[in-house]
Scaffold this active site. Sequence first.
Site, short mmCIF file in Angstrom:
data_model
loop_
_atom_site.label_atom_id
_atom_site.label_comp_id
_atom_site.label_asym_id
_atom_site.label_seq_id
_atom_site.Cartn_x
_atom_site.Cartn_y
_atom_site.Cartn_z
N LYS A 87 6.51 8.55 -3.81
CA LYS A 87 6.38 7.37 -2.95
C LYS A 87 7.71 6.62 -2.97
CE LYS A 87 2.66 4.03 -2.18
NZ LYS A 87 1.58 3.29 -2.85
O1 G3P Z 1 -1.41 1.14 -0.81
C1 G3P Z 1 -0.77 -0.10 -0.74
C2 G3P Z 1 -1.61 -1.09 -1.40
O2 G3P Z 1 -1.67 -0.83 -2.76
C3 G3P Z 1 -1.34 -2.50 -1.12
O3 G3P Z 1 -2.58 -3.06 -1.11
O4 G3P Z 1 -4.18 -4.86 -1.23
O5 G3P Z 1 -2.02 -5.01 -2.51
O6 G3P Z 1 -2.04 -5.23 -0.04
P1 G3P Z 1 -2.71 -4.64 -1.22
#
Ligand code: G3P
Length: 217
Positions: A87
Site C-alpha cells: 500500500k
Molecule cells: O481503508 C482506508 C480506511 O482505513 C480509512 O477509513 O474510516 O479512517 O476514514 P476511515
Amino acid sequence: MKFFIDTANLAQIKEAQELGVLDGVTTNPSLMAKEGITGRNNILKHYVDICKIVDGDVSAEVISTDLKGMIKEGEELAELNEQIVVKVPMIKDGIKAIKYFTDKGIRTNCTLVFSCGQALLAAKAGATYVSPFIGRLDDISTDGLNLISEIRHIYDNYDFQTQILAASVRHTMHVIDCAKLGADVMTGPLSAIEGLLKHPLTDSGLAKFLEDYQKGN
Ligand code: G3P
C-alpha cells in the site's frame, strides 16, 4: 464485488473469514496502532498472522515518503507472503514507487485517493488497486460515492485494469451503493458487512416458520 475487511483486529478478521465471504484485508498505520501493534518487527509479524487467517489479498502500508525508502519497505513487505499487496500513498514518489513495483510484478494499492486525477495517475502507473476514501469525503460535505462513479467512468473509457477499491466505507449503505456503482472491491468494518444480513421481515418470517413447525410436532 470483492469484500475486504478494514481492520488489524485478528478476532474480527477471523469472524469475517468464517462468514465465508471475505476476499481480503486492508490495514493502515492507524488501524495497527489501534490494536496496539507498534514497532517494525511486531507490525511485520502481524501481517504474517493476518495472512494465516485469510485466503485473499492483504494490504500492508509503507511508512516512508521517499522513493528509496518506499522501495526498500515495499520489497520487504512483499517478501513476507504472496498475499501481500504493498500500500503506497498518493504522492509523487508514491507514483514512481508504484511504477517500479508494477514493473517488478509486485502488486500495489494506491491509498489516500480523493480525486479523479489522482485515480488516473494511479492507473497509469499500473496500480493493482486504487483506494478512494469515500467516508472521509462525506465527512467534509463532498460526495464520496460520486468519486467512485467518476473513476468507474474514466477507467471504463480506457479499459484500465486497476481495480477500484472503495475505502473508508463506514456503513452498510456505502457497501450497497458501491456495488450499484460498480466498485470492484469495498473495504469496511465488520459491522458494514454484517448489516447486509439484516431485514425485519427475515426475522419475523423465520420466527413464524419455526412457530408453525412446532405446532405440527
Ligand atoms: O481503508 C482506508 C480506511 O482505513 C480509512 O477509513 O474510516 O479512517 O476514514 P476511515
